[in-house]
Design a protein around this motif. Structure first.
Motif, PDB file in Angstrom:
ATOM      1  N   PRO A  70      59.928  69.874  99.415  1.00 33.80           N
ATOM      2  CA  PRO A  70      61.156  70.398  98.811  1.00 33.80           C
ATOM      3  C   PRO A  70      60.873  71.177  97.517  1.00 33.80           C
ATOM      4  CG  PRO A  70      61.446  68.119  99.470  1.00 33.80           C
ATOM      5  CD  PRO A  70      59.994  68.431  99.628  1.00 33.80           C
ATOM      6  N   PRO A  71      61.415  72.378  97.415  1.00 33.42           N
ATOM      7  CA  PRO A  71      61.210  73.182  96.211  1.00 33.42           C
ATOM      8  C   PRO A  71      62.011  72.646  95.028  1.00 33.42           C
ATOM      9  CG  PRO A  71      62.714  74.301  97.677  1.00 33.42           C
ATOM     10  CD  PRO A  71      62.226  73.084  98.420  1.00 33.42           C
ATOM     11  N   SER A  72      61.678  73.142  93.837  1.00 29.84           N
ATOM     12  CA  SER A  72      62.404  72.728  92.644  1.00 29.84           C
ATOM     13  C   SER A  72      63.630  73.570  92.388  1.00 29.84           C
ATOM     14  CB  SER A  72      61.485  72.818  91.417  1.00 29.84           C
ATOM     15  OG  SER A  72      60.315  72.065  91.597  1.00 29.84           O
ATOM     16  N   GLY A  73      63.600  74.825  92.841  1.00 24.58           N
ATOM     17  CA  GLY A  73      64.720  75.724  92.598  1.00 24.58           C
ATOM     18  C   GLY A  73      64.535  77.020  93.364  1.00 24.58           C
ATOM     19  N   ALA A  74      65.476  77.952  93.140  1.00 20.57           N
ATOM     20  CA  ALA A  74      65.420  79.243  93.851  1.00 20.57           C
ATOM     21  C   ALA A  74      66.066  80.329  92.997  1.00 20.57           C
ATOM     22  CB  ALA A  74      66.111  79.140  95.208  1.00 20.57           C
ATOM     23  N   VAL A  75      65.599  81.553  93.244  1.00 16.35           N
ATOM     24  CA  VAL A  75      66.200  82.730  92.580  1.00 16.35           C
ATOM     25  C   VAL A  75      66.508  83.772  93.674  1.00 16.35           C
ATOM     26  CG1 VAL A  75      65.107  82.385  90.332  1.00 16.35           C
ATOM     27  CG2 VAL A  75      63.905  83.676  92.088  1.00 16.35           C
ATOM     28  N   ARG A  76      67.524  84.560  93.367  1.00 15.37           N
ATOM     29  CA  ARG A  76      67.939  85.609  94.323  1.00 15.37           C
ATOM     30  C   ARG A  76      67.763  86.954  93.637  1.00 15.37           C
ATOM     31  NH1 ARG A  76      73.289  83.930  96.627  1.00 15.37           N
ATOM     32  NH2 ARG A  76      71.870  82.529  97.746  1.00 15.37           N
ATOM     33  N   VAL A  77      67.015  87.840  94.294  1.00 16.47           N
ATOM     34  CA  VAL A  77      66.749  89.161  93.725  1.00 16.47           C
ATOM     35  C   VAL A  77      67.353  90.277  94.575  1.00 16.47           C
ATOM     36  CG1 VAL A  77      64.662  88.408  92.574  1.00 16.47           C
ATOM     37  CG2 VAL A  77      64.509  89.326  94.894  1.00 16.47           C
ATOM     38  N   SER A  79      62.359  63.565  92.123  1.00 10.82           N
ATOM     39  CA  SER A  79      63.296  64.688  92.239  1.00 10.82           C
ATOM     40  C   SER A  79      63.198  65.336  93.621  1.00 10.82           C
ATOM     41  CB  SER A  79      63.005  65.722  91.151  1.00 10.82           C
ATOM     42  OG  SER A  79      63.837  66.848  91.297  1.00 10.82           O
ATOM     43  N   ARG A  80      61.951  65.465  94.108  1.00 13.93           N
ATOM     44  CA  ARG A  80      61.769  66.063  95.425  1.00 13.93           C
ATOM     45  C   ARG A  80      62.365  65.194  96.522  1.00 13.93           C
ATOM     46  NH1 ARG A  80      55.623  68.577  95.626  1.00 13.93           N
ATOM     47  NH2 ARG A  80      55.964  70.206  94.045  1.00 13.93           N
ATOM     48  N   SER A  81      62.241  63.890  96.340  1.00 20.50           N
ATOM     49  CA  SER A  81      62.822  62.979  97.326  1.00 20.50           C
ATOM     50  C   SER A  81      64.334  63.145  97.393  1.00 20.50           C
ATOM     51  CB  SER A  81      62.468  61.537  96.962  1.00 20.50           C
ATOM     52  OG  SER A  81      63.041  60.633  97.881  1.00 20.50           O
ATOM     53  N   SER A  82      64.917  63.294  96.217  1.00 14.61           N
ATOM     54  CA  SER A  82      66.364  63.500  96.164  1.00 14.61           C
ATOM     55  C   SER A  82      66.750  64.833  96.787  1.00 14.61           C
ATOM     56  CB  SER A  82      66.839  63.431  94.714  1.00 14.61           C
ATOM     57  OG  SER A  82      68.219  63.713  94.615  1.00 14.61           O
ATOM     58  N   GLN A  83      65.935  65.853  96.484  1.00 14.21           N
ATOM     59  CA  GLN A  83      66.215  67.177  97.038  1.00 14.21           C
ATOM     60  C   GLN A  83      66.032  67.190  98.546  1.00 14.21           C
ATOM     61  OE1 GLN A  83      63.545  69.679  94.881  1.00 14.21           O
ATOM     62  NE2 GLN A  83      64.727  69.598  92.972  1.00 14.21           N
ATOM     63  N   ARG A  84      65.015  66.422  99.035  1.00 21.63           N
ATOM     64  CA  ARG A  84      64.776  66.367 100.473  1.00 21.63           C
ATOM     65  C   ARG A  84      66.007  65.820 101.200  1.00 21.63           C
ATOM     66  NH1 ARG A  84      60.556  63.667 100.231  1.00 21.63           N
ATOM     67  NH2 ARG A  84      59.019  65.362 100.441  1.00 21.63           N
ATOM     68  N   THR A  85      66.620  64.803 100.600  1.00 19.46           N
ATOM     69  CA  THR A  85      67.829  64.221 101.198  1.00 19.46           C
ATOM     70  C   THR A  85      68.949  65.247 101.230  1.00 19.46           C
ATOM     71  OG1 THR A  85      67.214  62.023 100.383  1.00 19.46           O
ATOM     72  CG2 THR A  85      69.520  62.365 100.995  1.00 19.46           C
ATOM     73  N   THR A  86      69.093  65.982 100.107  1.00 15.71           N
ATOM     74  CA  THR A  86      70.147  66.995 100.025  1.00 15.71           C
ATOM     75  C   THR A  86      69.914  68.123 101.011  1.00 15.71           C
ATOM     76  OG1 THR A  86      70.465  66.497  97.678  1.00 15.71           O
ATOM     77  CG2 THR A  86      71.295  68.619  98.473  1.00 15.71           C
ATOM     78  N   LEU A  87      68.643  68.565 101.092  1.00 16.89           N
ATOM     79  CA  LEU A  87      68.324  69.672 101.986  1.00 16.89           C
ATOM     80  C   LEU A  87      68.484  69.275 103.448  1.00 16.89           C
ATOM     81  CD1 LEU A  87      65.212  71.137 100.153  1.00 16.89           C
ATOM     82  CD2 LEU A  87      67.456  72.234 100.429  1.00 16.89           C
ATOM     83  N   SER A  88      68.125  68.042 103.762  1.00 16.76           N
ATOM     84  CA  SER A  88      68.276  67.570 105.140  1.00 16.76           C
ATOM     85  C   SER A  88      69.748  67.577 105.552  1.00 16.76           C
ATOM     86  CB  SER A  88      67.707  66.160 105.285  1.00 16.76           C
ATOM     87  OG  SER A  88      66.319  66.173 105.042  1.00 16.76           O
ATOM     88  N   GLY A 132      65.037  86.618  89.065  1.00 15.35           N
ATOM     89  CA  GLY A 132      66.378  86.924  89.568  1.00 15.35           C
ATOM     90  C   GLY A 132      67.400  85.927  89.061  1.00 15.35           C
ATOM     91  N   THR A 133      68.467  85.782  89.814  1.00 12.11           N
ATOM     92  CA  THR A 133      69.540  84.858  89.458  1.00 12.11           C
ATOM     93  C   THR A 133      69.254  83.493  90.071  1.00 12.11           C
ATOM     94  OG1 THR A 133      71.135  86.679  89.440  1.00 12.11           O
ATOM     95  CG2 THR A 133      72.023  84.437  89.590  1.00 12.11           C
ATOM     96  N   GLN A 134      69.345  82.458  89.272  1.00  6.52           N
ATOM     97  CA  GLN A 134      69.119  81.110  89.782  1.00  6.52           C
ATOM     98  C   GLN A 134      70.254  80.731  90.739  1.00  6.52           C
ATOM     99  OE1 GLN A 134      66.490  78.970  88.968  1.00  6.52           O
ATOM    100  NE2 GLN A 134      65.565  80.640  87.772  1.00  6.52           N
ATOM    101  N   VAL A 135      69.850  80.145  91.882  1.00  4.09           N
ATOM    102  CA  VAL A 135      70.835  79.724  92.881  1.00  4.09           C
ATOM    103  C   VAL A 135      70.579  78.277  93.258  1.00  4.09           C
ATOM    104  CG1 VAL A 135      71.182  82.058  93.794  1.00  4.09           C
ATOM    105  CG2 VAL A 135      69.405  80.595  94.780  1.00  4.09           C
ATOM    106  N   SER A 136      71.632  77.624  93.728  1.00  6.76           N
ATOM    107  CA  SER A 136      71.513  76.228  94.149  1.00  6.76           C
ATOM    108  C   SER A 136      70.768  76.148  95.474  1.00  6.76           C
ATOM    109  CB  SER A 136      72.908  75.619  94.291  1.00  6.76           C
ATOM    110  OG  SER A 136      72.822  74.347  94.896  1.00  6.76           O
ATOM    111  N   LEU A 137      69.993  75.082  95.602  1.00  5.31           N
ATOM    112  CA  LEU A 137      69.259  74.880  96.850  1.00  5.31           C
ATOM    113  C   LEU A 137      70.197  74.602  98.024  1.00  5.31           C
ATOM    114  CD1 LEU A 137      66.276  72.681  95.532  1.00  5.31           C
ATOM    115  CD2 LEU A 137      66.236  75.102  96.149  1.00  5.31           C
TER     116      LEU A 137
END
Length: 269
Positions: free
Chosen positions: A261-268, A127-136, A208-213
């Motif tokens: 790469p993180p798994s997710g994020a929240v916004r407060v 999952s992190r590998s996939s996220q790394r590609t997306t984040l890059s 907080g509210t879950q947000v997309s990476l």
């Protein structure tokens, strides 16, 4: 001639020695006979006693029976002791078998958990590998993630605080001012702007509210692991970078998202 000449003397004639000897011999013979007879009579009288000569035989038989009984008792005792030893050995073996079974079950359960953890880690790595590609790809786009220069107000204050702690030590349970753990740093940063966060990363990942990476903003809280079961948190500071109390060897550092790469994020904010 005396007038008494013809009167026979009234004295008893003297017995001569031979006569006395003969009588003594006769008397001795009679006494000897009586003694023999008495001895014979005594022997006859002792005949019932002679019948008791069988008693030693009876006593020997009885002794043999007693000895045999003693042997039988001793053998029975030996058999009982042997049986007791066998029972004790069987009980010990059963107890050991039960302990071995419990240990085997424990090892099997541990192996099962280890296998599950391995699979979870492999899935997370994928999952992190996939996220790394997306984040890059997101970091290369100017419109995907705003830079720190665009952060204002409370977000800018949070970013300024975490960057001021760069180089501080990582200490488990640390809440500052010179040593932190990951959730302690995040909690302190948001306290600066009046936002009260839970103490631990598991709770901060759902605060907080879950947000997309792919739509991160400076000041968002990044988490690693599942929402509600996160094991690490940090603050996104823009330009594809985050600041967090990473580990005892690194301390508080600033790293690109591609580093871990993180798994997710929240916004407060």
């Amino acid at each position: 001639m005396s007038h008494t000449a013809h009167i026979r003397s009234h004295r008893k004639p003297r017995r001569n020695a031979s006569s006395l000897a003969m009588r003594a011999g006769v008397a001795g013979g009679v006494l000897s006979t009586l003694a023999v007879a008495g001895a014979s009579g005594s022997a006859n009288a002792a005949e019932p006693v002679t019948q008791t000569l069988e008693l030693p035989t009876l006593t020997a038989d009885l002794a043999t029976q007693v000895a045999q009984s003693a042997d039988a008792t001793q053998q029975a005792a030996a058999n009982y002791e042997l049986q007791a030893e066998r029972d004790a050995a069987a009980a010990k073996a059963a107890k050991q078998a039960k302990a071995d079974l419990a240990e085997a079950q424990k090892k099997a359960e541990a192996k099962k958990k280890a296998e599950a953890a391995r699979k979870a880690a492999a899935a997370q790595a994928a999952s992190r590998s996939s996220q790394r590609t997306t984040l890059s790809a997101s970091a290369s786009s100017s419109t995907s993630t705003p830079s720190t220069s665009t952060a204002t107000g409370s977000a800018a204050a949070v970013l300024a605080f975490v960057k001021a702690q760069l180089g501080d030590a990582y200490v488990s349970g640390g809440t500052g001012p010179n040593s932190w753990d990951c959730s302690g740093l995040v909690q302190a940063a948001f306290n600066q702007v009046g936002v009260s966060l839970p103490r631990v990363s598991q709770s901060q990942s759902t605060a907080g509210t879950q947000v997309s990476l792919s739509a991160l903003q400076p000041g968002d809280i990044l988490y690693w692991g599942g929402a509600g079961s996160a094991y690490h948190v940090a603050v996104y500071v823009g330009d594809g970078m985050f600041v967090g109390a990473q580990n005892p060897s690194s301390g508080v550092v600033e790293k690109p998202l591609s580093y871990d790469p993180p798994s997710g994020a929240v916004r407060v904010l």
